[in-house]
Design an enzyme around this catalytic site. Structure first.
Site, PDB file in Angstrom:
ATOM      1  N   ALA A 302       9.055 -10.442 -25.283  1.00 39.61           N
ATOM      2  CA  ALA A 302       9.495 -10.956 -23.974  1.00 39.61           C
ATOM      3  C   ALA A 302       8.425 -11.706 -23.185  1.00 39.61           C
ATOM      4  CB  ALA A 302      10.041  -9.816 -23.132  1.00 39.61           C
ATOM      5  N   CYS A 415       8.793 -21.686 -31.019  1.00 41.25           N
ATOM      6  CA  CYS A 415       8.378 -22.943 -30.418  1.00 41.25           C
ATOM      7  C   CYS A 415       7.573 -23.702 -31.461  1.00 41.25           C
ATOM      8  CB  CYS A 415       7.561 -22.682 -29.165  1.00 41.25           C
ATOM      9  SG  CYS A 415       7.301 -24.212 -28.309  1.00 41.25           S
TER      10      CYS A 415
HETATM   11  C1  LIG Z   1       6.714 -17.052 -27.828  1.00 36.17           C
HETATM   12  S1  LIG Z   1       6.158 -15.742 -26.877  1.00 36.17           S
HETATM   13  C2  LIG Z   1       7.626 -15.236 -26.055  1.00 36.17           C
HETATM   14  C3  LIG Z   1       7.934 -16.079 -24.846  1.00 36.17           C
HETATM   15  C4  LIG Z   1       8.994 -15.447 -23.949  1.00 36.17           C
HETATM   16  N1  LIG Z   1      10.195 -15.136 -24.663  1.00 36.17           N
HETATM   17  C5  LIG Z   1       9.326 -16.315 -22.755  1.00 36.17           C
HETATM   18  O1  LIG Z   1      10.304 -17.071 -22.815  1.00 36.17           O
HETATM   19  O2  LIG Z   1       8.611 -16.254 -21.757  1.00 36.17           O
HETATM   20  C6  LIG Z   1       5.937 -14.484 -28.059  1.00 36.17           C
HETATM   21  C7  LIG Z   1       5.550 -13.138 -27.477  1.00 36.17           C
HETATM   22  O3  LIG Z   1       5.576 -12.192 -28.548  1.00 36.17           O
HETATM   23  C8  LIG Z   1       4.595 -11.229 -28.286  1.00 36.17           C
HETATM   24  N2  LIG Z   1       4.308 -10.468 -29.531  1.00 36.17           N
HETATM   25  C9  LIG Z   1       3.278 -10.585 -30.385  1.00 36.17           C
HETATM   26  N3  LIG Z   1       3.378  -9.665 -31.350  1.00 36.17           N
HETATM   27  C10 LIG Z   1       4.497  -8.951 -31.096  1.00 36.17           C
HETATM   28  C11 LIG Z   1       5.113  -7.846 -31.717  1.00 36.17           C
HETATM   29  N4  LIG Z   1       4.593  -7.287 -32.803  1.00 36.17           N
HETATM   30  N5  LIG Z   1       6.230  -7.341 -31.160  1.00 36.17           N
HETATM   31  C12 LIG Z   1       6.764  -7.910 -30.041  1.00 36.17           C
HETATM   32  N6  LIG Z   1       6.223  -8.956 -29.416  1.00 36.17           N
HETATM   33  C13 LIG Z   1       5.106  -9.480 -29.933  1.00 36.17           C
HETATM   34  C14 LIG Z   1       3.420 -12.050 -27.782  1.00 36.17           C
HETATM   35  O4  LIG Z   1       2.528 -11.238 -27.081  1.00 36.17           O
HETATM   36  C15 LIG Z   1       4.153 -13.075 -26.905  1.00 36.17           C
HETATM   37  O5  LIG Z   1       4.191 -12.618 -25.590  1.00 36.17           O
END
Ligand SMILES: C[S@@+](CC[C@H](N)C(=O)[O-])C[C@H]1O[C@@H](n2cnc3c(N)ncnc32)[C@H](O)[C@@H]1O
Length: 475
Positions: A302, A415
């Site tokens: 998130a 993305c």
């Molecule tokens: C592309 S960003 C998400 C952007 C968000 N959905 C938004 O619209 O603001 C991906 C997110 O996944 C998180 N992430 C990394 N590893 C993860 C994991 N094992 N489980 C869940 N989230 C994870 C990262 O910290 C990052 O905040």
């Protein structure tokens, strides 16, 4: 080309010094330019006027974004590899080369001011070398008469078209290949995408449903003296020509936010997908109907909460936002004051299997679809990043599918348009499941360019990031 010509100064001027500090921090500390630059400008304080600040941004971001092409130009005039040059000198040379290649700063001023920068920031010992390299670069640019490929000695377009595009549009070759692959080998289209990547993106706003109307947001922009238009595809999007979004009261109090229209479409696609025999799909442009039916929506990745905040306005029922990183989880809590945010790993979410109506997996990825926003990212990323990320992406998607109740829907998004992170992840995970159907993106996002069986946006076409998304329903 910009900005306007500037005077040559005998001492290195503060704007060039600040731009050089930015390049040094990106190189030495792996700093993110877009986060650091405002602080560097603030530290320089009142000695910078508005024009100086614009010049620093143009120079700093430009030199980072165009690094590969600048290095080609500089290498022509050197007997040793550019990699062997002392990094502080190399960064100054890149700033000089950027001015020669991409701005209207007169060549003489670009060379003289960069030499002064080297003298002050690095030392007298490097001055002769810098002067000689920059003079040769200036001669090459002048002799090429505006022909960038010639100035760079780029590969010939007909024998090595990918090498040519990589050189003249300043992208690493592996990224050009990845884009061309997804675009079916269409190199003319690939070139338009690469060119779009080199343009600074316009700010997009989201009018959060139920909190502010888009028309109100447009009126607030007008009152603040900003030129704004309604987005074309998301019913919540407002596009600004330029300007500071925080001037708008709705942005300041969280009823609206800064969010790329492509990201809005991803959240909208999940909200509109019909979840069989449960909460009905949201009607176009409105908060979801069937609020009484509720249901559970999980945002599995998130942080920082942009899509979660939009989903909260689109869907009834409970929204559970999961994010493992503490700082990012805090941002999600700010974005979702009334929602439930849990700090956890999306591969082991604290959610009962088979209980969710909708799950968003906005997976961590290379970010190759957002190169417009992060000037240094294209040179920092390598193909080696893919192996680690795609393993995580597969695990997160598999985890999301286990959370679905029958009839529930997952939206898997990145993305990045790189096939290894998009369709190949989906195919690999679905190969292990016989109970998942795909939902056509064209059915939930009709008329959106790039919405077919999956969604693949491109900046040259929709003016958005190159978001990918796929919708999957459990039978
Ligand atoms: C592309 S960003 C998400 C952007 C968000 N959905 C938004 O619209 O603001 C991906 C997110 O996944 C998180 N992430 C990394 N590893 C993860 C994991 N094992 N489980 C869940 N989230 C994870 C990262 O910290 C990052 O905040």
């Amino acid at each position: 080309m910009s900005p306007a010509p500037r005077r040559a100064r005998s001492r290195p001027d503060l704007p060039r010094l600040v731009a050089w500090r930015l390049l040094r921090a990106v190189d030495e500390r792996q700093a993110y330019a877009n986060l650091l630059l405002p602080k560097l400008i603030e530290d320089a304080g009142e000695r910078l006027d508005a024009r100086d600040r614009m010049f620093i941004t143009e120079l700093g971001y430009g030199a980072l974004r165009w690094q590969g092409s600048l290095d080609l130009l500089l290498s022509q005039g050197m007997s040793r590899p550019l990699d062997a040059v002392d990094p502080p000198v190399r960064d100054a040379l890149r700033l000089g080369a950027y001015q020669l290649l991409r701005t209207r700063v007169p060549a003489r001023a670009a060379v003289a001011s960069t030499v002064e920068l080297v003298r002050t920031a690095v030392g007298e010992h490097a001055v002769r070398f810098a002067n000689a390299v920059l003079r040769r670069a200036a001669e090459r640019v002048e002799a090429a008469g505006g022909d960038m490929a010639r100035a760079l000695a780029a590969p010939a377009r007909d024998t090595d078209p990918v090498g040519y595009l990589a050189a003249v549009h300043a992208h690493p070759r592996w990224i050009v290949e990845a884009f061309a692959d997804v675009l079916g080998g269409d190199l003319a289209r690939t070139e338009r995408v690469l060119a779009a990547d080199n343009e600074a993106p316009r700010p997009h706003l989201v009018a959060r449903p139920g909190r502010v109307d888009r028309d109100d947001l447009l009126a607030q922009a007008e009152a603040a003296g900003l030129t704004a238009t309604a987005g074309r595809w998301s019913p919540f999007a407002v596009r600004l020509e330029a300007g500071e979004p925080a001037l708008l009261p709705a942005v300041r109090d969280g009823r609206a936010g800064v969010q790329d229209e492509g990201s809005q479409l991803v959240a909208l696609a999940l909200a509109r997908a019909t979840v069989a025999s449960s909460a009905p799909a949201a009607p176009e442009g409105a908060p979801a109907g069937g609020a009484a039916r509720g249901g559970l929506t999980v945002d599995l990745c998130a942080g920082p909460g942009g899509k979660a905040a939009l989903l909260a306005g689109l869907l009834p029922g409970l929204l559970l936002a999961i994010e493992p990183r503490a700082a990012r989880a805090r941002l999600v809590r700010d974005a979702l004051p009334d929602g439930a945010t849990v700090r956890a790993d999306g591969r082991q979410p604290p959610v009962r299997p088979g209980s969710a109506d909708r799950v968003l997996v906005d997976a961590p990825c290379t970010g190759l679809g957002a190169l417009r926003r992060r000037p240094e990212a294209r040179w920092r990323r390598t193909p080696d990043d893919l192996a680690r990320l795609t393993a995580l992406q597969r695990d997160l998607l598999a985890s999301a599918l286990t959370l679905l109740r029958p009839g529930g829907v997952v939206c898997y998004a990145t993305c990045s348009p790189h096939r290894a992170e998009t369709s190949e992840v989906v195919e690999a995970v679905l190969a292990g499941r016989a109970d998942i159907d795909r939902i056509e993106m064209a059915s939930v996002l009709p008329g959106v360019p790039g919405a077919g069986s999956d969604l693949q946006l491109w900046p040259d076409e929709t003016g958005t990031d190159a978001m990918f998304a796929s919708l999957l329903r459990r039978r």
